[in-house]
Each structure stands twice: as structure tokens, then as C-alpha cells.
Motif scaffolding. Sequence first.
Motif, PDB file in Angstrom:
ATOM      1  N   VAL A 165       0.858  -0.969   0.223  1.00 31.87           N
ATOM      2  CA  VAL A 165       0.052  -0.280  -0.034  1.00 31.87           C
ATOM      3  C   VAL A 165       1.010   1.372  -0.013  1.00 31.87           C
ATOM      4  N   LEU A 166       1.689   1.192   0.883  1.00 34.11           N
ATOM      5  CA  LEU A 166       2.953   2.471   0.954  1.00 34.11           C
ATOM      6  C   LEU A 166       3.399   2.658  -0.321  1.00 34.11           C
ATOM      7  N   ASN A 180       5.469  10.651  10.907  1.00 33.11           N
ATOM      8  CA  ASN A 180       4.369   9.701  11.321  1.00 33.11           C
ATOM      9  C   ASN A 180       3.145  10.072  10.621  1.00 33.11           C
ATOM     10  N   LEU A 181       2.688  11.245  10.875  1.00 35.77           N
ATOM     11  CA  LEU A 181       1.369  11.851  10.316  1.00 35.77           C
ATOM     12  C   LEU A 181       1.373  11.682   9.021  1.00 35.77           C
ATOM     13  N   GLU A 182       2.437  12.210   8.282  1.00 34.60           N
ATOM     14  CA  GLU A 182       2.570  12.149   6.688  1.00 34.60           C
ATOM     15  C   GLU A 182       2.494  10.598   6.166  1.00 34.60           C
ATOM     16  N   LEU A 183       3.275   9.767   6.872  1.00 30.07           N
ATOM     17  CA  LEU A 183       3.101   8.399   6.525  1.00 30.07           C
ATOM     18  C   LEU A 183       1.527   7.728   6.653  1.00 30.07           C
ATOM     19  N   VAL A 184       0.729   8.197   7.688  1.00 26.28           N
ATOM     20  CA  VAL A 184      -0.600   7.655   8.030  1.00 26.28           C
ATOM     21  C   VAL A 184      -1.552   8.279   7.015  1.00 26.28           C
ATOM     22  N   ARG A 185      -1.518   9.665   6.894  1.00 24.50           N
ATOM     23  CA  ARG A 185      -2.129  10.125   5.772  1.00 24.50           C
ATOM     24  C   ARG A 185      -1.846   9.777   4.422  1.00 24.50           C
ATOM     25  N   THR A 186      -0.748   9.586   3.871  1.00 25.31           N
ATOM     26  CA  THR A 186      -0.652   8.766   2.634  1.00 25.31           C
ATOM     27  C   THR A 186      -0.968   7.391   2.569  1.00 25.31           C
ATOM     28  N   VAL A 187      -1.048   6.724   3.368  1.00 22.97           N
ATOM     29  CA  VAL A 187      -1.630   5.456   3.433  1.00 22.97           C
ATOM     30  C   VAL A 187      -3.227   5.350   3.512  1.00 22.97           C
ATOM     31  N   ARG A 188      -3.705   6.354   4.093  1.00 18.73           N
ATOM     32  CA  ARG A 188      -5.387   6.611   4.116  1.00 18.73           C
ATOM     33  C   ARG A 188      -5.666   7.079   2.739  1.00 18.73           C
ATOM     34  N   ALA A 189      -4.853   8.157   2.202  1.00 21.25           N
ATOM     35  CA  ALA A 189      -5.010   8.657   0.637  1.00 21.25           C
ATOM     36  C   ALA A 189      -5.015   7.338  -0.115  1.00 21.25           C
TER      37      ALA A 189
END
Length: 340
Positions: A165-166, A180-189
Motif C-alpha cells: 500500500v505504501l 508519522n502523520l505524513e505516512l498515515v495520511r499517505t496510506v489513508r489517501a
Amino acid sequence: MSAAARAFALRDAGLPGSYVLPIAAETSQARALAGYLARMSRTIDEVIVVDGSPPQVFADHARAWGDFVRHIPPAARTPNGKVGGVMTGVDEAAHERVIIADDDVRYRRAELKQMLDLLDDHAVVRPQNYFHPLPWHAQWDTARSLLSRVAGGDWPGTLGVRRSVLRSAGGYSGDVLFENLELVRTVRAAEGQEAVPLGLFITRRPPDARHFLSQRVRQAYDEWARARRFAAQLAIAPALVICGIPLAFALAAAAIVAAEIGRRRSGGRKYFAPAASLWAPLWVAERAVTAWIAIGQRLLRGGVRYRNGRLWSAATSERALRKKVAAIMAAGSAAKAAGI
């Protein structure tokens, strides 16, 4: 990833997953991490240490750990150095389920298994850290964790992510502070589902007091990525000036109550001492000041200091990420359909 590297990764019958530790140390951490990394290598199939340390430190780490982990340099350097290390590890991982952890995080087998199990059904997992041991400054920072537990979950020094996914999203930006927020937001996107298991507790070693104090403004600067929270934190100091002592007592009481609710959620009382909630007013007072310093850092200095440079952006907006990731995934699908 080469066949030889995959053979190295899968040499032991540990838990089926990859553990990625990005590190960049000015002094050798060989002895400090040797025992933990050796245990991890017996517990999970693959341990990858992506080491951006200076050459002499890198060589010392290689001698100490090279027999039981994959010890490699980052494939690319990023302004936020951790991101380059994480993406190198994710790209090199032999497994779909990847656990990313800072060098101060300490997993046990049961916690690794829970993380990997959650990654069967989720694309990113954000557990809960707690400090052990607990010096004064760790108690101070624990108050932040308790308040976060009632506002969407803490932001720990470890995440779990599904590799495919990433990577399908093109990785995540290395130009931001709140990685960490950037990674999570990217996965959610990328339409990946997030899990925030408040009852999954992972030990974290506290920094020394000097390092803790150096992070106060930097952590406040992270909140540029969450405008509503940042606005609320900026409003505290002016409100106290206008309303005075009665509001100060009211805010202190509210902070203690909220922190105590966070402490009691999902079995937290086992890991957080009752006194931790009493530190919440001090953390709120800290943030009331450092939020304004963060404003000054952005407007007057072009961002907050990070290692040898400055970072202007805390994180990419969710709207911008959705647009960016959609374009990357569409291009990837078109290339796959064309057989490229």
C-alpha cells in the motif's frame, strides 16, 4: 531485493514479518542496541537496520550487528532523514507486513504478533507507547500521551504498515517534520484502513532531559499540520491574559480530568501511574507558550530547526495527498496495463 538478501531475511522461522529500524547516530549505539536487535532477530523473520550514521559509526554498527540483522545504508537522503531510512527498509523488506520502529522502542514477541495480526486487516497500525523507566521529563511527556488518548490516539515511535500500500502510493514525503502523520495520511489517501489500538502498549525508552527539552518547540511546530488543534493551543495564552486566574484553574482541572480519562481507557491504568494525569496542566502551559514560538520560527526563520537544516512544512494536507496519491496510483495502473 536480491535472492541472497531474501535468503538472509528468511533464514530463521520467526514471526512472518519485517522489522525496520532507521537510525542516524553521531556516536556508536552498537552496545546499546546489540542485545535488543539479537532478540528481535530470533523473534521476527527479518530485521533491517537502515543506518545513516557517519562512516566510522556505520562500520562499528556493522561489526556489532551484521551477523544477525541486515545492516544497510539509506538508498536516498531526505531533509527529514528518518523518511529516507524508512522507505529504504520498506523497499528492501521481504514481507508485506512491516513494523517500523525508532531506536528507543522495545517490542516483545506478543506485541509484535498483535501488530502483525492487525496488519492482516489494516494498511497502517498506530499503537500506544509508554515510557519505562519514568524520570521527571518522561512523566511530563506522558501527560501529552494521555490527552492524545482522548483525541484520536497517540503518535508513537512505531507504526505497522502494509508494504504494497505504501509503495503503491509512491512512498511518503521526506520534506516534512511530522513524518508519522505524513505516512498515515499517505496510506489513508491510498484507501488503506488505519487501526489505532489504544490497548496495544509498546515500551519506549525516554530520551535524556536535554534532548526532551530540545524537542518542545519542534513538537509544537508539528501542529501546523492540524490547524484546529493548533488554533486552540494558540488561543490559550491570550485567553489566560484576558480572563486571569479563574480560567487558569478551570483549564488545569479540565486537563487533569481529560488526562485521567485517557489513562483509564483500554487498560491504561496498568501502564500509566495515577500521578501522570497531574502533569497535564504543565504540558498545556508548555504548549500555550511553544505554539507561539513555533509561529515565530515559521514566520521569521522559515521553519523549525531539524538536525543541520530547517523544515518548513509539518505535513501535507489530506486534500493535497488524496490528489497526489490518486495521480500516482492511476499512473501505476496505466503502466501495468500497458505492460511497462
